[in-house]
Enzyme design. Structure first.
Site, short mmCIF file in Angstrom:
data_model
loop_
_atom_site.label_atom_id
_atom_site.label_comp_id
_atom_site.label_asym_id
_atom_site.label_seq_id
_atom_site.Cartn_x
_atom_site.Cartn_y
_atom_site.Cartn_z
CG ASP A 191 33.58 -7.99 -23.03
OD1 ASP A 191 34.66 -7.58 -23.49
OD2 ASP A 191 33.11 -9.12 -23.29
CB CYS B 258 26.02 -9.60 -0.95
SG CYS B 258 26.35 -9.08 0.74
CG HIS C 186 39.42 -12.96 -14.86
ND1 HIS C 186 40.39 -12.42 -15.68
CD2 HIS C 186 40.02 -13.95 -14.17
CE1 HIS C 186 41.53 -13.05 -15.47
NE2 HIS C 186 41.34 -14.00 -14.56
CE1 TYR D 123 35.73 -2.77 -10.18
CE2 TYR D 123 35.16 -4.02 -12.14
CZ TYR D 123 36.03 -3.76 -11.10
OH TYR D 123 37.20 -4.48 -10.98
C1 BV8 Z 1 44.59 -15.54 -7.85
C2 BV8 Z 1 38.47 -8.78 -13.74
C3 BV8 Z 1 44.81 -17.13 -6.15
C4 BV8 Z 1 38.42 -7.48 -12.97
C5 BV8 Z 1 40.86 -9.33 -13.85
C6 BV8 Z 1 49.72 -11.39 -4.91
C7 BV8 Z 1 48.58 -11.76 -4.21
C8 BV8 Z 1 47.57 -12.50 -4.80
C9 BV8 Z 1 47.68 -12.88 -6.10
C10 BV8 Z 1 48.80 -12.49 -6.80
C11 BV8 Z 1 49.83 -11.77 -6.23
N1 BV8 Z 1 50.78 -11.57 -7.18
C12 BV8 Z 1 50.38 -12.13 -8.35
C13 BV8 Z 1 49.20 -12.69 -8.10
C14 BV8 Z 1 48.41 -13.39 -9.03
C15 BV8 Z 1 47.51 -12.34 -9.70
C16 BV8 Z 1 48.25 -11.90 -10.94
O1 BV8 Z 1 48.35 -12.65 -11.87
N2 BV8 Z 1 48.79 -10.66 -10.95
C17 BV8 Z 1 49.50 -10.19 -12.11
C18 BV8 Z 1 49.31 -8.70 -12.27
C19 BV8 Z 1 50.97 -10.56 -11.95
N3 BV8 Z 1 46.29 -13.03 -10.03
C20 BV8 Z 1 45.25 -13.01 -9.19
O2 BV8 Z 1 45.19 -12.33 -8.18
C21 BV8 Z 1 44.12 -13.93 -9.58
N4 BV8 Z 1 43.73 -14.70 -8.45
O3 BV8 Z 1 45.75 -15.65 -8.17
O4 BV8 Z 1 44.00 -16.24 -6.83
C22 BV8 Z 1 45.32 -16.40 -4.94
C23 BV8 Z 1 44.41 -15.78 -4.13
C24 BV8 Z 1 44.89 -15.14 -2.99
C25 BV8 Z 1 46.26 -15.10 -2.71
C26 BV8 Z 1 47.16 -15.71 -3.60
C27 BV8 Z 1 46.69 -16.35 -4.73
C28 BV8 Z 1 42.92 -13.15 -10.05
C29 BV8 Z 1 43.26 -12.40 -11.31
C30 BV8 Z 1 41.98 -11.80 -11.93
C31 BV8 Z 1 42.02 -10.28 -11.89
N5 BV8 Z 1 40.85 -9.75 -12.60
N6 BV8 Z 1 39.75 -8.89 -14.47
C32 BV8 Z 1 38.26 -6.30 -13.90
O5 BV8 Z 1 38.29 -6.45 -15.12
O6 BV8 Z 1 38.06 -5.19 -13.35
S1 BV8 Z 1 42.30 -9.40 -14.72
C33 BV8 Z 1 42.25 -8.33 -16.03
O7 BV8 Z 1 43.58 -8.06 -16.39
C34 BV8 Z 1 41.65 -8.92 -17.28
O8 BV8 Z 1 40.58 -9.78 -17.00
C35 BV8 Z 1 42.78 -9.65 -17.95
O9 BV8 Z 1 42.80 -11.00 -17.57
C36 BV8 Z 1 43.99 -9.05 -17.32
C37 BV8 Z 1 44.88 -8.39 -18.29
O10 BV8 Z 1 44.12 -7.23 -18.84
P1 BV8 Z 1 44.61 -6.46 -20.24
O11 BV8 Z 1 46.09 -6.41 -20.27
O12 BV8 Z 1 43.84 -5.27 -20.62
O13 BV8 Z 1 44.09 -7.38 -21.20
P2 BV8 Z 1 44.92 -8.42 -21.72
O14 BV8 Z 1 45.83 -9.08 -20.78
O15 BV8 Z 1 43.91 -9.28 -22.25
O16 BV8 Z 1 45.88 -7.57 -22.79
C38 BV8 Z 1 45.37 -7.03 -23.95
C39 BV8 Z 1 46.19 -7.68 -25.06
O17 BV8 Z 1 45.46 -7.61 -26.25
C40 BV8 Z 1 47.49 -6.95 -25.26
O18 BV8 Z 1 48.57 -7.86 -25.38
C41 BV8 Z 1 47.27 -6.21 -26.60
O19 BV8 Z 1 48.45 -6.14 -27.37
C42 BV8 Z 1 46.29 -7.11 -27.29
N7 BV8 Z 1 45.38 -6.44 -28.23
C43 BV8 Z 1 44.90 -5.19 -28.18
N8 BV8 Z 1 44.05 -4.99 -29.21
C44 BV8 Z 1 44.02 -6.15 -29.92
C45 BV8 Z 1 44.87 -7.07 -29.30
N9 BV8 Z 1 45.05 -8.32 -29.76
C46 BV8 Z 1 44.37 -8.67 -30.88
N10 BV8 Z 1 43.53 -7.84 -31.52
C47 BV8 Z 1 43.33 -6.58 -31.08
N11 BV8 Z 1 42.49 -5.77 -31.75
#
Ligand code: BV8
Length: 245
Positions: free
Chosen positions: A104, A127, A119, A67
Site C-alpha cells: 500500500d 506485463c 510483496h 486489485y
Molecule cells: C513463495 C501480495 C517460493 C498480494 C501477498 C504452495 C506453492 C507455492 C508456495 C507455497 C505453497 N504452500 C505454501 C507456500 C508458500 C506461500 C505461503 O506462505 N502460503 C501460506 C498461505 C501458507 N508463499 C508464497 O507463495 C510466497 N512465494 O513461497 O515462493 C515458491 C515459489 C513457487 C513454488 C514454491 C515456492 C509468496 C507469498 C506472497 C503472497 N502475497 N501479498 C496481495 O496483497 O494481493 S501475502 C499477503 O498475505 C500479505 O502481503 C501478507 O504478507 C499476508 C498475510 O496477510 P494478512 O493476514 O492480512 O496480514 P497479516 O499477515 O499481516 O495479518 C494481519 C495481522 O495484523 C493479524 O495478526 C492481526 O491480528 C494484526 N492486526 C490487525 N490490526 C492491527 C494488527 N496488529 C497491530 N495493530 C493493528 N491495528
C-alpha cells in the site's frame, strides 16, 4: 502502556534496527487486512485464491478488478501514527531497515526511506508475459488492459502465492536481520512464507525480538517481548518512552 527497562535501554543504545510489518500496521489507516472478509463481488473468494497466477489466468477480469478496487481504497487512505513512529525511529538510529509485506506504499508516504517491499506495490503495473513494469498504456475496452509492447495482459506488480519474491529481497532482508541489534515484527499474522521466516533469523542469532500485534501469532511464544494491541497506539508510546525520555 509501560515497557520493560530492558527494551527501553536496548532501544536507546541500538545502532541497527530491522522491522518487519504486515497488513496490521495499515489497518488503522482503513486498509482491510488480507484476511478481512472480502466484500462485494469477491465475498465468496478466499484472498489466497485470488492472489495467484492461476486465478488470473482463469479469470483475469475478476482478479484485475479486485486489485483496481483495492487500489481505489488505498488511494484514499493516509499513514497512521504507527507508520509515522517507524519513520521517526529510522531517524534516530545509525542503520534502519523496514521490510514490509504490505503493497500500500504507506510506509514511504509516512517518510520511511530504507524500505524493502517484499510483496511488491499495488500502485505499479507490469506485463503478465514479459514481467516488466509498464507505466502507461492505451485505454481500450480490454479488462485487464493490454501491454503496449507485446499485447499481453497487464497485472499489478505484486507477488502472488506461488511466485518468487523480488530478486534478492529476501536475502538482503535476512542478512540485515541477522546483523541487527533489535528486531520488530509488527502487524503480521506470521503465516506467509518466506516473510514469516525472517523473525527466526533474529531468534537464531539471539537478537532482542519484539512483536507488536493485535493477537497472538505462531511467533508470539518465541519472541522476547510481545506487546498486544494496535500498533498505531503502542509504537508512538514506545518511541516516546525510549527517545523522548
Ligand atoms: C513463495 C501480495 C517460493 C498480494 C501477498 C504452495 C506453492 C507455492 C508456495 C507455497 C505453497 N504452500 C505454501 C507456500 C508458500 C506461500 C505461503 O506462505 N502460503 C501460506 C498461505 C501458507 N508463499 C508464497 O507463495 C510466497 N512465494 O513461497 O515462493 C515458491 C515459489 C513457487 C513454488 C514454491 C515456492 C509468496 C507469498 C506472497 C503472497 N502475497 N501479498 C496481495 O496483497 O494481493 S501475502 C499477503 O498475505 C500479505 O502481503 C501478507 O504478507 C499476508 C498475510 O496477510 P494478512 O493476514 O492480512 O496480514 P497479516 O499477515 O499481516 O495479518 C494481519 C495481522 O495484523 C493479524 O495478526 C492481526 O491480528 C494484526 N492486526 C490487525 N490490526 C492491527 C494488527 N496488529 C497491530 N495493530 C493493528 N491495528
Amino acid at each position: 502502556m509501560s515497557f520493560p527497562e530492558e527494551v527501553i535501554r536496548k532501544l536507546q543504545t541500538a545502532e541497527r534496527i530491522v522491522v518487519l510489518t504486515g497488513a496490521g500496521i495499515s489497518a488503522e489507516s482503513g486498509v482491510p487486512t488480507f484476511r478481512d472478509a472480502q466484500s462485494g463481488l469477491w465475498a465468496n473468494y478466499d484472498p489466497e485464491e485470488l492472489a495467484t497466477p492461476q486465478a488470473f489466468r482463469r479469470n483475469p477480469r475478476m482478479v484485475w478488478e479486485w486489485y483496481m478496487m483495492r487500489r481505489e481504497i488505498i488511494k484514499k487512505v493516509k499513514p497512521n501514527p504507527g507508520h509515522f513512529a517507524l519513520a521517526g525511529i529510522e531517524k534516530r538510529v545509525t542503520r534502519f531497515l523496514l521490510v514490509t509485506q504490505n503493497i500500500d506504499n504507506l510506509h514511504r508516504l509516512a517518510g520511511s526511506e530504507n524500505v524493502i517491499e517484499i510483496h511488491g506495490n499495488i500502485q505499479r503495473t507490469k506485463c503478465f508475459d514479459e514481467d516488466v513494469v509498464i507505466d502507461t498504456w492505451d485505454t481500450t475496452d480490454d479488462v485487464p488492459p493490454r501491454c503496449p509492447r507485446c499485447g499481453g495482459m497487464l497485472r499489478p506488480d505484486v507477488v502472488w502465492f506461488g511466485e518468487m519474491l523480488p530478486s534478492g529481497a529476501f536475502e538482503k532482508s535476512a542478512e540485515a536481520v541477522r546483523n541487527c541489534d533489535v528486531f520488530f515484527s509488527i502487524g503480521t499474522s506470521s503465516l506467509v512464507y518466506p516473510a514469516a521466516a525472517l523473525p527466526y533469523e533474529a531468534l537464531n542469532n539471539r537478537i532482542l525480538s519484539i512483536e507488536i500485534n493485535a493477537e497472538a501469532t505462531p511467533l508470539t511464544v518465541h519472541v522476547d517481548h510481545h506487546f498486544r494491541g494496535p500498533a498505531g497506539e503502542i509504537l508512538p508510546q514506545l518511541v516516546a518512552a525510549a527517545w523522548r525520555a
